[in-house]
Design a protein around this motif. Structure first.
Motif, PDB file in Angstrom:
ATOM      1  N   ASN A 120      -2.063   3.422  -5.382  1.00 61.29           N
ATOM      2  CA  ASN A 120      -2.987   4.533  -5.231  1.00 61.29           C
ATOM      3  C   ASN A 120      -4.361   3.963  -5.580  1.00 61.29           C
ATOM      4  N   GLY A 121      -5.100   3.494  -4.524  1.00 57.85           N
ATOM      5  CA  GLY A 121      -6.351   2.769  -4.790  1.00 57.85           C
ATOM      6  C   GLY A 121      -6.057   1.508  -5.572  1.00 57.85           C
ATOM      7  N   ASN A 164       1.395   3.345  -9.290  1.00 55.07           N
ATOM      8  CA  ASN A 164       2.191   4.331 -10.031  1.00 55.07           C
ATOM      9  C   ASN A 164       3.671   3.975  -9.944  1.00 55.07           C
ATOM     10  N   HIS A 165       4.299   3.964 -11.100  1.00 55.83           N
ATOM     11  CA  HIS A 165       5.721   3.638 -11.193  1.00 55.83           C
ATOM     12  C   HIS A 165       6.507   4.941 -11.106  1.00 55.83           C
TER      13      HIS A 165
END
Ligand SMILES: Nc1ncnc2c1ncn2[C@@H]1O[C@H](COP(=O)(O)OP(=O)(O)O)[C@@H](O)[C@H]1O
Ligand SMILES: [Mg+2]
Length: 228
Positions: A13-14, A18-19
């Motif tokens: 995300n950019g 994110n996990h």
């Protein structure tokens, strides 16, 4: 039949990553009826997209029927998906400008069946889900429960090994929800179709053989339901 081994899923995300799914280890046996529960955003849809051969941007292994699907081409994966799994969604995802016959025929088009065979199979499967003489209507002539039956007919027309249903009763009243649940239970019992159902409804989950609880991308706990 299905086995996930140390599966992790990250989304970029950019500049951030994110996990989303964390160390998922999960086995589902042929013929099982499994419910998946968890708060919104906990990773349930991400998990079933992996199980349904839609997403393979994960780390770890997915074994299905002894084979590993990570290395297959997109086309091969789409073919396996069409032969192996039926999808049912909360909002039915029917094509509103097409008739019921056309909607339920779609998996058979991909499978290469001719028009007459398709029609016969669709009529058969519509009977199995309790819909008669509706094949020439468009979906919005039907009630929500009937539209979900059409979606289930589409999901089973290719005789899939398993069905993935993402909140299938989320848009239905409780009586209609139970009718849909009864249909799933019947498919599971009579055809041996493996069922994987994401739900927020404890009355749906308690009818499954097993409930998997997801929290923040992890399997938090599993419970086995004892049915009399
Ligand atoms: N394709 C994607 N790209 C980026 N983030 C995603 C993507 N799919 C899901 N997510 C994120 O993963 C998290 C879990 O989403 P999801 O699996 O849809 O949860 P649930 O189905 O349990 O509500 C959410 O924070 C969501 O924003
Ligand atoms: Mg979801």
């Amino acid at each position: 039949m299905i086995e996930l081994v140390d599966v992790n899923r990250h989304f970029k995300n950019g500049n951030e990553t994110n996990h989303i799914l964390k160390d998922i280890n999960l086995r589902i046996e042929a013929g099982e009826f499994v419910a998946i529960m968890g708060p919104s955003g906990s990773g349930k849809s991400t998990l079933i997209n992996i199980l349904g051969f839609i997403d393979r941007g994960y780390d770890g292994d997915y074994q299905f029927g002894g084979a590993n699907y990570k290395e297959k081409s997109d086309n091969a994966l789409a073919e396996i998906r069409n032969e192996t799994v039926g999808f049912v969604f909360q909002n039915f995802k029917l094509i509103q400008n097409n008739t019921i016959l056309e909607n339920v025929s779609i998996p058979l088009l991909y499978a290469g069946l001719g028009a007459r065979q398709r029609k016969q199979r669709v009529i058969d499967v519509l009977h199995q889900v309790g819909l008669y003489d509706k094949e020439n209507l468009v979906p919005n002539k039907l009630s929500g429960g009937q539209q979900q039956r059409v979606a289930i007919a589409r999901a089973i027309v290719n005789q899939p090994k398993f069905i993935i249903a993402d909140e299938p009763t989320g848009a239905l009243d409780s009586k209609t929800s139970q009718d849909i649940m009864d249909l799933f239970l019947q498919l599971n019992k009579e055809r041996g179709t493996t069922m994987i159902v994401v739900t927020h409804d404890p009355r749906v989950a308690e009818q499954a053989d097993r409930v998997i609880h997801i929290l923040d991308g992890r399997i938090q706990r599993e419970e086995v339901n004892q049915h009399e």
